[in-house]
Design a protein around this motif. Structure first.
Motif, PDB file in Angstrom:
ATOM      1  N   ALA A 130      44.785 -72.449 -28.763  1.00 14.92           N
ATOM      2  CA  ALA A 130      44.907 -71.561 -29.912  1.00 14.92           C
ATOM      3  C   ALA A 130      46.126 -70.666 -29.793  1.00 14.92           C
ATOM      4  CB  ALA A 130      43.644 -70.700 -30.035  1.00 14.92           C
TER       5      ALA A 130
ATOM      6  N   ILE B  33      40.968 -72.868 -35.845  1.00 15.11           N
ATOM      7  CA  ILE B  33      40.124 -72.263 -34.814  1.00 15.11           C
ATOM      8  C   ILE B  33      39.123 -71.360 -35.525  1.00 15.11           C
ATOM      9  CG2 ILE B  33      40.019 -70.828 -32.755  1.00 15.11           C
ATOM     10  CD1 ILE B  33      41.483 -73.356 -32.196  1.00 15.11           C
ATOM     11  N   THR B  34      37.923 -71.875 -35.732  1.00 15.67           N
ATOM     12  CA  THR B  34      36.899 -71.117 -36.444  1.00 15.67           C
ATOM     13  C   THR B  34      36.186 -70.163 -35.488  1.00 15.67           C
ATOM     14  OG1 THR B  34      36.550 -72.931 -37.998  1.00 15.67           O
ATOM     15  CG2 THR B  34      34.799 -71.294 -37.830  1.00 15.67           C
ATOM     16  N   ASN B  35      36.162 -68.899 -35.869  1.00 15.56           N
ATOM     17  CA  ASN B  35      35.414 -67.878 -35.128  1.00 15.56           C
ATOM     18  C   ASN B  35      34.369 -67.310 -36.084  1.00 15.56           C
ATOM     19  OD1 ASN B  35      37.237 -67.348 -32.533  1.00 15.56           O
ATOM     20  ND2 ASN B  35      38.603 -67.597 -34.293  1.00 15.56           N
TER      21      ASN B  35
ATOM     22  N   LEU C  32      40.657 -74.292 -24.722  1.00 20.62           N
ATOM     23  CA  LEU C  32      40.800 -74.197 -26.172  1.00 20.62           C
ATOM     24  C   LEU C  32      41.455 -72.882 -26.585  1.00 20.62           C
ATOM     25  CD1 LEU C  32      37.356 -75.732 -27.091  1.00 20.62           C
ATOM     26  CD2 LEU C  32      39.600 -76.776 -27.409  1.00 20.62           C
ATOM     27  N   LEU C  33      41.201 -71.813 -25.846  1.00 17.43           N
ATOM     28  CA  LEU C  33      41.899 -70.568 -26.133  1.00 17.43           C
ATOM     29  C   LEU C  33      43.391 -70.709 -25.866  1.00 17.43           C
ATOM     30  CD1 LEU C  33      39.456 -67.839 -24.768  1.00 17.43           C
ATOM     31  CD2 LEU C  33      40.191 -68.155 -27.131  1.00 17.43           C
TER      32      LEU C  33
ATOM     33  N   THR D 231      39.260 -67.594 -39.434  1.00 13.65           N
ATOM     34  CA  THR D 231      39.742 -68.938 -39.110  1.00 13.65           C
ATOM     35  C   THR D 231      41.255 -69.025 -39.217  1.00 13.65           C
ATOM     36  OG1 THR D 231      37.678 -69.855 -40.011  1.00 13.65           O
ATOM     37  CG2 THR D 231      39.490 -71.388 -39.613  1.00 13.65           C
TER      38      THR D 231
ATOM     39  N   TRP E 126      44.332 -78.343 -38.531  1.00 16.46           N
ATOM     40  CA  TRP E 126      43.918 -77.790 -37.245  1.00 16.46           C
ATOM     41  C   TRP E 126      43.508 -76.340 -37.483  1.00 16.46           C
ATOM     42  CZ3 TRP E 126      46.587 -79.133 -32.041  1.00 16.46           C
ATOM     43  CH2 TRP E 126      46.617 -80.514 -31.856  1.00 16.46           C
TER      44      TRP E 126
ATOM     45  N   ARG F 193      35.246 -81.756 -33.455  1.00 15.66           N
ATOM     46  CA  ARG F 193      34.715 -80.401 -33.609  1.00 15.66           C
ATOM     47  C   ARG F 193      33.864 -80.033 -32.394  1.00 15.66           C
ATOM     48  NH1 ARG F 193      33.853 -78.100 -38.917  1.00 15.66           N
ATOM     49  NH2 ARG F 193      35.008 -79.229 -40.488  1.00 15.66           N
TER      50      ARG F 193
ATOM     51  N   PHE G  56      32.422 -70.342 -31.382  1.00 15.77           N
ATOM     52  CA  PHE G  56      33.838 -70.665 -31.219  1.00 15.77           C
ATOM     53  C   PHE G  56      33.983 -72.157 -31.492  1.00 15.77           C
ATOM     54  CE2 PHE G  56      37.317 -72.120 -28.417  1.00 15.77           C
ATOM     55  CZ  PHE G  56      38.362 -71.387 -28.952  1.00 15.77           C
ATOM     56  N   GLN G  57      34.685 -72.515 -32.569  1.00 16.32           N
ATOM     57  CA  GLN G  57      34.716 -73.914 -32.992  1.00 16.32           C
ATOM     58  C   GLN G  57      36.120 -74.326 -33.427  1.00 16.32           C
ATOM     59  OE1 GLN G  57      32.589 -75.147 -36.618  1.00 16.32           O
ATOM     60  NE2 GLN G  57      31.799 -76.869 -35.447  1.00 16.32           N
ATOM     61  N   PRO G  58      36.898 -74.909 -32.524  1.00 16.18           N
ATOM     62  CA  PRO G  58      38.161 -75.506 -32.941  1.00 16.18           C
ATOM     63  C   PRO G  58      37.909 -76.769 -33.768  1.00 16.18           C
ATOM     64  CG  PRO G  58      38.072 -75.140 -30.567  1.00 16.18           C
ATOM     65  CD  PRO G  58      36.681 -74.991 -31.088  1.00 16.18           C
TER      66      PRO G  58
END
Length: 290
Positions: free
Chosen positions: A18, A54-56, A14-15, A283, A52, A99, A82-84
């Motif tokens: 991102a 990428i929630t941090n 996922l990173l 985000t 789309w 999610r 860490f939530q894409p």
């Protein structure tokens, strides 16, 4: 023990996603208008939206027990989520929203009547997928789908040790200045460590955001928790209220939403519960890669 490899493998994947999305966003040329930025601001608060992201999320929780003991004085728990959020267009004007969530904790735990110790590591990973209509003429939106929790915690104090399955739903109202709704998930344990207690847990995020000016929001998005396995009702419910502010900015050409919020639990478990939560969220909003 192979399931414990899941978080690190997923995190790397996922990173990488991102980074790829960020590069693609920065290479795009047309600047966004104020109206486009406002639409992104509102849509980013919609759990069944099209973006789309990428929630941090960085949470500082103050744990306290009204009954005293090791948590008579509030203890600090740190949590990073860490939530894409990835969405996909489906036939018949439908949308699939996925999610995954990978949490990291540094948490205190009772090591004696008046003593605490700490543990650091991964928590239990979550995955949710919902199907929702891609559009609505009334401003009312909804979604339904399955949700799961995986026993990936690296320590027994960081997770429940159970495989869990359940359902998720969302009901949202959104217009040019308001976003309001509720996003509940329910999990039941279906396997895992036989020595750990069974799980029946509801997590319901309710949210209310008002946009007083373009790209700004004021409101809240706390999580209600209900532990249905508790024998005493006084230990089952966590009900917070809060206040926060959010702002959509651009880093280069990449839209990034920043938010800060403080939540206070007006109802919380009598044994040990979260009294205060202070959270900061960063985000990035990514272009769809496919």
């Amino acid at each position: 023990m192979s399931h414990r490899l899941f978080p690190s493998s997923a995190l790397v994947l996922l990173l990488a996603l991102a980074v790829a999305g960020t590069v693609a966003a920065q290479s795009s040329s047309p600047p966004r208008s104020d109206d486009d930025m406002q639409k992104l601001t509102q849509e980013s608060s919609n759990p069944v939206g099209s973006l789309w992201m990428i929630t941090n999320q960085f949470n500082l929780n103050l744990l306290q027990s009204p009954k005293g003991g090791a948590f008579k004085q509030a203890k600090s728990q740190f949590n990073y989520n860490f939530q894409p959020v990835l969405t996909f267009d489906l036939p018949a004007d439908l949308r699939l929203i996925t999610r995954p969530l990978i949490p990291v904790y540094n948490t205190p735990y009772a090591a004696g009547l008046h003593k605490t110790d700490e543990r650091f590591g991964l928590g239990d990973a979550e995955f949710m997928a919902m199907v929702a209509p891609a559009s609505s003429s009334s401003g009312l939106l909804f979604g339904l789908g399955p949700t799961a929790v995986f026993p990936t915690a690296t320590d027994k104090h960081l997770g429940n040790g159970k495989w869990q399955l359940g359902g998720a739903a969302a009901l949202v109202y959104m217009d040019a200045t308001w976003v309001a709704g509720i996003f509940p998930q329910q999990w039941w344990s279906v396997g895992g460590d036989p020595d750990r207690k069974e799980v029946s847990l509801t997590k319901a995020q309710y949210f209310l955001w008002y946009s007083p000016a373009k790209t700004w929001q004021v409101g809240m998005s706390p999580n209600i928790l209900i532990d249905w396995t508790q024998k005493k009702a006084e230990n089952a419910l966590t009900l917070p209220v809060g206040l926060g502010v959010a702002k959509l900015v651009t880093l280069g050409e990449l839209p990034v939403k920043l938010s800060a919020e403080a939540d206070y639990s007006v109802v919380r478990p009598r044994h040990t519960g979260t009294e205060w939560t202070f959270k900061f969220t960063l985000t990035p909003i990514l272009p769809k890669l496919f």
